[in-house]
Scaffold this motif. Sequence first.
Motif, PDB file in Angstrom:
ATOM      1  N   GLY A 172       3.271 -12.373   3.147  1.00  0.00           N
ATOM      2  CA  GLY A 172       3.581 -12.696   1.759  1.00  0.00           C
ATOM      3  C   GLY A 172       5.056 -12.818   1.489  1.00  0.00           C
ATOM      4  O   GLY A 172       5.472 -13.151   0.386  1.00  0.00           O
ATOM      5  N   GLY A 173       5.888 -12.536   2.508  1.00  0.00           N
ATOM      6  CA  GLY A 173       7.325 -12.650   2.348  1.00  0.00           C
ATOM      7  C   GLY A 173       7.934 -11.406   1.747  1.00  0.00           C
ATOM      8  O   GLY A 173       7.244 -10.455   1.370  1.00  0.00           O
ATOM      9  N   GLY A 174       9.238 -11.386   1.680  1.00  0.00           N
ATOM     10  CA  GLY A 174       9.957 -10.250   1.136  1.00  0.00           C
ATOM     11  C   GLY A 174      10.995  -9.744   2.112  1.00  0.00           C
ATOM     12  O   GLY A 174      11.002 -10.113   3.292  1.00  0.00           O
ATOM     13  N   VAL A 175      11.877  -8.890   1.620  1.00  0.00           N
ATOM     14  CA  VAL A 175      12.966  -8.382   2.447  1.00  0.00           C
ATOM     15  C   VAL A 175      12.471  -7.216   3.294  1.00  0.00           C
ATOM     16  O   VAL A 175      11.463  -6.577   3.000  1.00  0.00           O
ATOM     17  N   GLY A 176      13.205  -6.931   4.377  1.00  0.00           N
ATOM     18  CA  GLY A 176      12.915  -5.772   5.201  1.00  0.00           C
ATOM     19  C   GLY A 176      11.777  -5.995   6.179  1.00  0.00           C
ATOM     20  O   GLY A 176      11.188  -7.072   6.255  1.00  0.00           O
ATOM     21  N   LYS A 210      -1.615  27.797   5.146  1.00  0.00           N
ATOM     22  CA  LYS A 210      -2.798  28.474   5.675  1.00  0.00           C
ATOM     23  C   LYS A 210      -3.469  27.676   6.802  1.00  0.00           C
ATOM     24  O   LYS A 210      -4.418  28.166   7.417  1.00  0.00           O
ATOM     25  N   GLU A 211      -2.988  26.447   7.031  1.00  0.00           N
ATOM     26  CA  GLU A 211      -3.565  25.599   8.086  1.00  0.00           C
ATOM     27  C   GLU A 211      -3.042  26.028   9.456  1.00  0.00           C
ATOM     28  O   GLU A 211      -2.004  26.698   9.577  1.00  0.00           O
ATOM     29  N   GLU A 212      -3.760  25.583  10.508  1.00  0.00           N
ATOM     30  CA  GLU A 212      -3.307  25.817  11.884  1.00  0.00           C
ATOM     31  C   GLU A 212      -2.548  24.613  12.421  1.00  0.00           C
ATOM     32  O   GLU A 212      -1.671  24.756  13.274  1.00  0.00           O
ATOM     33  N   HIS A 213      -2.895  23.405  11.946  1.00  0.00           N
ATOM     34  CA  HIS A 213      -2.236  22.167  12.385  1.00  0.00           C
ATOM     35  C   HIS A 213      -1.900  21.317  11.159  1.00  0.00           C
ATOM     36  O   HIS A 213      -2.698  21.220  10.217  1.00  0.00           O
ATOM     37  N   ILE A 214      -0.755  20.714  11.168  1.00  0.00           N
ATOM     38  CA  ILE A 214      -0.330  19.753  10.141  1.00  0.00           C
ATOM     39  C   ILE A 214       0.333  18.583  10.851  1.00  0.00           C
ATOM     40  O   ILE A 214       1.183  18.785  11.734  1.00  0.00           O
ATOM     41  N   THR A 215      -0.045  17.362  10.493  1.00  0.00           N
ATOM     42  CA  THR A 215       0.574  16.164  11.080  1.00  0.00           C
ATOM     43  C   THR A 215       1.397  15.463  10.012  1.00  0.00           C
ATOM     44  O   THR A 215       0.886  15.154   8.918  1.00  0.00           O
ATOM     45  N   LEU A 216       2.662  15.207  10.319  1.00  0.00           N
ATOM     46  CA  LEU A 216       3.585  14.532   9.402  1.00  0.00           C
ATOM     47  C   LEU A 216       3.899  13.144   9.936  1.00  0.00           C
ATOM     48  O   LEU A 216       4.382  13.002  11.066  1.00  0.00           O
ATOM     49  N   ILE A 217       3.616  12.118   9.140  1.00  0.00           N
ATOM     50  CA  ILE A 217       3.863  10.726   9.531  1.00  0.00           C
ATOM     51  C   ILE A 217       5.129  10.263   8.835  1.00  0.00           C
ATOM     52  O   ILE A 217       5.163  10.123   7.605  1.00  0.00           O
ATOM     53  N   CYS A 218       6.180  10.038   9.617  1.00  0.00           N
ATOM     54  CA  CYS A 218       7.486   9.663   9.053  1.00  0.00           C
ATOM     55  C   CYS A 218       7.677   8.157   9.171  1.00  0.00           C
ATOM     56  O   CYS A 218       7.815   7.620  10.282  1.00  0.00           O
ATOM     57  N   ALA A 219       7.680   7.472   8.036  1.00  0.00           N
ATOM     58  CA  ALA A 219       7.847   6.020   8.033  1.00  0.00           C
ATOM     59  C   ALA A 219       9.323   5.647   8.054  1.00  0.00           C
ATOM     60  O   ALA A 219      10.197   6.443   7.692  1.00  0.00           O
ATOM     61  N   ARG A 220       9.588   4.423   8.469  1.00  0.00           N
ATOM     62  CA  ARG A 220      10.931   3.833   8.421  1.00  0.00           C
ATOM     63  C   ARG A 220      10.822   2.452   7.798  1.00  0.00           C
ATOM     64  O   ARG A 220       9.728   1.949   7.533  1.00  0.00           O
ATOM     65  N   TYR A 221      11.964   1.820   7.584  1.00  0.00           N
ATOM     66  CA  TYR A 221      12.023   0.452   7.062  1.00  0.00           C
ATOM     67  C   TYR A 221      11.366   0.393   5.673  1.00  0.00           C
ATOM     68  O   TYR A 221      11.650   1.234   4.821  1.00  0.00           O
ATOM     69  N   GLU A 222      10.436  -0.579   5.456  1.00  0.00           N
ATOM     70  CA  GLU A 222       9.788  -0.728   4.153  1.00  0.00           C
ATOM     71  C   GLU A 222       8.467   0.026   4.086  1.00  0.00           C
ATOM     72  O   GLU A 222       7.675  -0.179   3.167  1.00  0.00           O
ATOM     73  N   GLY A 223       8.220   0.887   5.073  1.00  0.00           N
ATOM     74  CA  GLY A 223       6.980   1.658   5.070  1.00  0.00           C
ATOM     75  C   GLY A 223       6.048   1.231   6.180  1.00  0.00           C
ATOM     76  O   GLY A 223       6.434   0.534   7.127  1.00  0.00           O
ATOM     77  N   ILE A 224       4.786   1.649   6.072  1.00  0.00           N
ATOM     78  CA  ILE A 224       3.774   1.390   7.085  1.00  0.00           C
ATOM     79  C   ILE A 224       2.717   0.455   6.510  1.00  0.00           C
ATOM     80  O   ILE A 224       2.399   0.507   5.315  1.00  0.00           O
ATOM     81  N   ASP A 225       2.171  -0.388   7.350  1.00  0.00           N
ATOM     82  CA  ASP A 225       1.057  -1.267   6.981  1.00  0.00           C
ATOM     83  C   ASP A 225       0.032  -0.451   6.180  1.00  0.00           C
ATOM     84  O   ASP A 225      -0.432   0.603   6.609  1.00  0.00           O
ATOM     85  N   ALA A 226      -0.319  -0.958   4.978  1.00  0.00           N
ATOM     86  CA  ALA A 226      -1.154  -0.199   4.042  1.00  0.00           C
ATOM     87  C   ALA A 226      -2.544   0.108   4.578  1.00  0.00           C
ATOM     88  O   ALA A 226      -3.238   0.972   4.025  1.00  0.00           O
ATOM     89  N   ARG A 227      -2.952  -0.536   5.672  1.00  0.00           N
ATOM     90  CA  ARG A 227      -4.281  -0.257   6.223  1.00  0.00           C
ATOM     91  C   ARG A 227      -4.400   1.142   6.806  1.00  0.00           C
ATOM     92  O   ARG A 227      -5.501   1.608   7.106  1.00  0.00           O
ATOM     93  N   ILE A 228      -3.288   1.836   6.926  1.00  0.00           N
ATOM     94  CA  ILE A 228      -3.339   3.211   7.417  1.00  0.00           C
ATOM     95  C   ILE A 228      -4.178   4.091   6.489  1.00  0.00           C
ATOM     96  O   ILE A 228      -4.866   5.016   6.939  1.00  0.00           O
ATOM     97  N   GLU A 229      -4.159   3.786   5.173  1.00  0.00           N
ATOM     98  CA  GLU A 229      -4.914   4.588   4.211  1.00  0.00           C
ATOM     99  C   GLU A 229      -6.398   4.261   4.243  1.00  0.00           C
ATOM    100  O   GLU A 229      -7.216   5.030   3.745  1.00  0.00           O
TER     101      GLU A 229
END
Length: 554
Positions: free
Chosen positions: A56-60, A101-120
């Motif tokens: 769709g175009g756009g910067v970044g 209180k959790e045993e595991h936590i995963t942190l997803i660190c994005a860069r640039y303009e973010g991550i492809d929205a299909r991740i959600e």
Amino acid sequence: MLHFHIITLFPEFFSSPLSCGLMAKAVQAGRISFSFHNPRDFSDDKHRHTDDTPYGGGVGMVMQIAPIARTIRSIEKTGPLLFLTPSGRPFTQKRAEELAKEEHITLICARYEGIDARIESLFSVQPISLCDVVLNSGDTAALAVIEACARLVPGFMGKGSSAREESFAENLLEYPQYTRPPVFEGVAVPDILLTGHHAKIAAWRRAKALVRTRRMRPDLLDGARLTAADAASLAEERDALRGRNLSFCLVHSPVRIDGKASGTSSLTNLDVHDIARISASYGLGPFFVVTPLSDQQEILSRILDHWLRGPAARSHPDRAEALRLVEPARTIEEACDKLATIRGERPFVIASSAQWSGAVLGIGQVRELLDRGPVLLCLGTAQGLADAARRLAHATVRPLRFLGYNHLSVRSAAAVYADRIVGDFDWKPLPGVKGVWAMNVIEKIERENMRMDMPTFRSGDTVKVHLRIVEGEKERIQVFQGNVIRVSRGTTNASFTVRKISDGVGVERIFPLYSPFIDHVEVVSEGRVRRSRLYYLRDLKGKAARIKPRNRYQ
């Protein structure tokens, strides 16, 4: 043990922060652990690229979904999947307590303009926002989330009570802290903290925490457990400046009636009483009731006489206190003139409407205008303000509801506006500090109201000011001609003063340069006179008061 899985393109970013202070001790003690997962290791590109241009175009650039998906699936136990993004839900202390209180936590660190929205769509990710700010990456935000959660793990901090007494633990900001020396550069520690009286110190700290929260983050108070004593402390510290700058203007003409474009409605006792009580409850300024009809003005006068000077004044003093705010006016312009006399400057006029049309202001933008000066919020009776009345306003406030049924009574609308604009739980910026966003909005409003049709004139010129007067269903032009004795240009508060002789008496009037009440200004003649002499002219008449004509090319 709490284990953090960190998905990042730059694992080295975390080396120093996670290897010093209490964090390093917690890792050595086996309470916290970390592992890093680089999406570049899961790229099928020979150059290990993980980003591409957006559809769709756009910067970044946008991070591709395939490397991220493979990275997530490589982790055996992910726990909650936190996606650090400015568009996520705010990260709060309550959420940190849950995650600790959790045993595991995963942190997803994005860069640039973010991550492809299909991740959600592919994963049960939880978009998390650190605050209303955009960072270069999610790595910085991830560090804050790690520390907020880790410090709540049992044994991380020396004393368990430390975490409970800090900011946000009970939806209150922390009270101010002091240590040695007792006096530094003339500033002393509060005496109560040196008494050793634990009960009094606890009460003092509670009161200071309440006051600090009210001033800095009043939105938190809505979820705090407050007592009657707490409410009394907050009432003493309430900043009423914003409330005093807001005045309601109840307009009975011109308004829409039964589908007609314009008409005049009848004054009702309930409207006057209830909106006056709303104004008093929220600490607002004068409440103007606009009606051009003499019989309606007489009814209003009789209502006020009964409650302010009659028997009701003694039996219902609270009602009398509220009705003292009522100011009668025949037109919106007259209400503006009265408010300008009371407050010393012209108000910014805002129209209200249940219809979405044209540019509208949000509630936050109205608050910012109140921080700058008086605002007159016009409320239409019957079916709302007519177009002639709305044209007299500088702007229109957004309808109270986005969708659905939107037909509140004018009394109900006044109550909602008052609570949203100056309620106890609104966001109050620090004194003297204004956000760039808010300033840009106000500057935009000012630019839009900078009329380009105003002629150039200066002190000494003779002008005709053509004023738009709306009386009931009729609109007419009234002309005020005289000598300009002062001009102040600039923002929407710019004004000019015109003096004329009426029945042998000098009359001066100050006009807002960009007021919607002014139809146009006509320069009759240009005068040549020193500014100081303009004031001497006030005491002169006839030929002695004449101003010499000025050559345009002088």
